[in-house]
Write an enzyme that holds these catalytic residues in place. Structure first.
Site, short mmCIF file in Angstrom:
data_model
loop_
_atom_site.label_atom_id
_atom_site.label_comp_id
_atom_site.label_asym_id
_atom_site.label_seq_id
_atom_site.Cartn_x
_atom_site.Cartn_y
_atom_site.Cartn_z
N LYS A 48 3.11 22.97 41.11
CA LYS A 48 2.96 23.76 42.33
C LYS A 48 4.31 24.34 42.75
O LYS A 48 4.42 25.50 43.14
CB LYS A 48 2.40 22.88 43.47
CG LYS A 48 0.92 22.58 43.30
CD LYS A 48 0.41 21.50 44.26
CE LYS A 48 -1.03 21.13 43.91
NZ LYS A 48 -1.55 19.96 44.62
N GLN A 94 -0.10 15.75 49.04
CA GLN A 94 -0.78 15.47 47.77
C GLN A 94 -1.62 14.19 47.87
O GLN A 94 -1.14 13.16 48.34
CB GLN A 94 0.28 15.35 46.64
CG GLN A 94 -0.30 15.19 45.25
CD GLN A 94 -1.04 16.43 44.74
OE1 GLN A 94 -0.78 17.56 45.15
NE2 GLN A 94 -2.00 16.22 43.86
N ASP A 103 -4.70 23.68 52.04
CA ASP A 103 -5.64 22.92 51.21
C ASP A 103 -7.08 23.10 51.70
O ASP A 103 -8.02 22.79 50.97
CB ASP A 103 -5.32 21.42 51.36
CG ASP A 103 -4.73 20.82 50.09
OD1 ASP A 103 -4.99 21.35 49.01
OD2 ASP A 103 -4.03 19.80 50.22
N1 GUN Z 1 -5.18 15.90 44.61
C1 GUN Z 1 -6.02 16.43 43.67
N2 GUN Z 1 -6.41 17.66 44.02
C2 GUN Z 1 -5.79 17.94 45.20
C3 GUN Z 1 -5.79 19.08 46.05
O1 GUN Z 1 -6.45 20.10 45.80
N3 GUN Z 1 -5.00 18.97 47.16
C4 GUN Z 1 -4.29 17.86 47.45
N4 GUN Z 1 -3.58 17.85 48.58
N5 GUN Z 1 -4.28 16.79 46.68
C5 GUN Z 1 -5.01 16.84 45.56
#
Ligand code: GUN
Length: 296
Positions: free
Chosen positions: A55, A99, A122
């Protein structure tokens, strides 16, 4: 129908990244705004570390201000909430992502709901969940994985999915449920299946669109796929395989790719399908958030 089209999420994400980078330059030149994305990671989970690194790389390649906060696994909830509070009021930060999963002493719900909905890139805050589930898809932040899946589905089948049957395997809040809302908003007839569904293979066999998000390696066999279906594989499973006589750790999806591509019209590979699209949708949401204060 052998040899389905391989939907190249990596190439599509790279293409979208160019557009986002150019719009980001424009936003900076014309309005002095640089999109800011803050990613918070707690602990050392290796898969999460990889996702967060990817990311950050993509945010930098889009020209964003990319900030990472790495907190120890034993951080207390109040300290994490204080950091989110600080990021909520920081004008240089337009998107905040914590995350998941979080260590078990932290309450995921309290944490995700403490993010300002206008910075919730998100799409996990109830304000955004509510907008999406009431069909207000233009105004909501859409969770990145289903948003990326939807973009790929639309490229194959068009914007209006009227008359098409979609089957989602998995009912998670991150993928299955928002995916259902998006497909419904596009007029598909949607079935959400899960671990208690009876005759799952028979249900999937009726689908023009299959979205597999269960986390079980290659569970969906070729004989589950209706000829001509579009198959989106959200699973990322690490398994041990013998490759060229050597035991190796490889990534596979929830769909048996070789078998399903004999039947499908189009199918996403793992890796290189949904994964890169998820990340680029995060950048899309962050750029949108950075622009939110501007007049149209
Ligand atoms: N962990 C796995 N997929 C995601 C996501 O799309 N967002 C976040 N914040 N954590 C994740």
């Amino acid at each position: 129908m052998p040899d389905a089209k391989r939907i190249d999420g990596k190439a599509l994400a790279a293409e979208m990244s160019e557009t986002i980078a150019s719009e980001t330059r424009e936003l900076l030149e014309q309005h002095g705004i640089k999109p800011g994305l803050a990613v918070v990671i707690v602990g050392e989970d290796p898969a999460s570390q990889v996702y967060v690194r990817n990311k950050k790389r993509r945010a930098e390649s889009c020209g964003f201000n990319s900030v990472q906060h790495s907190l120890p696994a034993d951080v207390d909830q109040d300290s994490l909430l204080a950091l989110i509070d600080e990021l909520n009021s920081n004008e240089d930060i337009h998107g905040i992502l914590v995350q998941l999963p979080l260590p078990s002493h932290l309450d995921e719900k309290t944490i995700t709901q403490s993010i300002d909905p206008s910075k919730d890139v998100d799409g996990f805050h109830y304000v955004n969940v509510g907008k999406l589930s009431t069909g207000d898809t233009d105004d909501a932040f859409i969770p990145c994985t289903p948003a990326g899946c939807m973009l790929m589905i639309r490229r194959e089948l068009g914007d209006d999915l009227s008359g098409l049957s979609a089957v989602i395997i998995g009912r998670s809040n991150i993928v299955g449920k928002p995916m259902a809302a998006l497909l419904l908003a596009a007029n598909a007839t949607v079935t959400v299946t899960h671990s208690r569904t009876k005759n799952l293979a028979a249900v999937v066999r009726e689908a023009d669109i299959v979205v597999a998000a269960v986390g079980r390696p290659e569970m969906v066999g070729g004989d589950w796929i209706k000829p001509g279906a579009v198959v989106i594989d959200v699973g990322i499973n690490r398994v041990e395989r013998v490759v060229d006589g050597e035991e190796k750790s490889v990534l596979v999806g929830d769909v048996n790719y070789a078998e399903a591509s004999e039947k499908a019209l189009a199918i996403t590979p793992v890796p290189g399908g949904v994964g890169p699209m998820t990340i680029i949708m995060l950048m899309h949401n962050t750029l949108r958030s950075a622009r939110a204060g501007l007049a149209d």
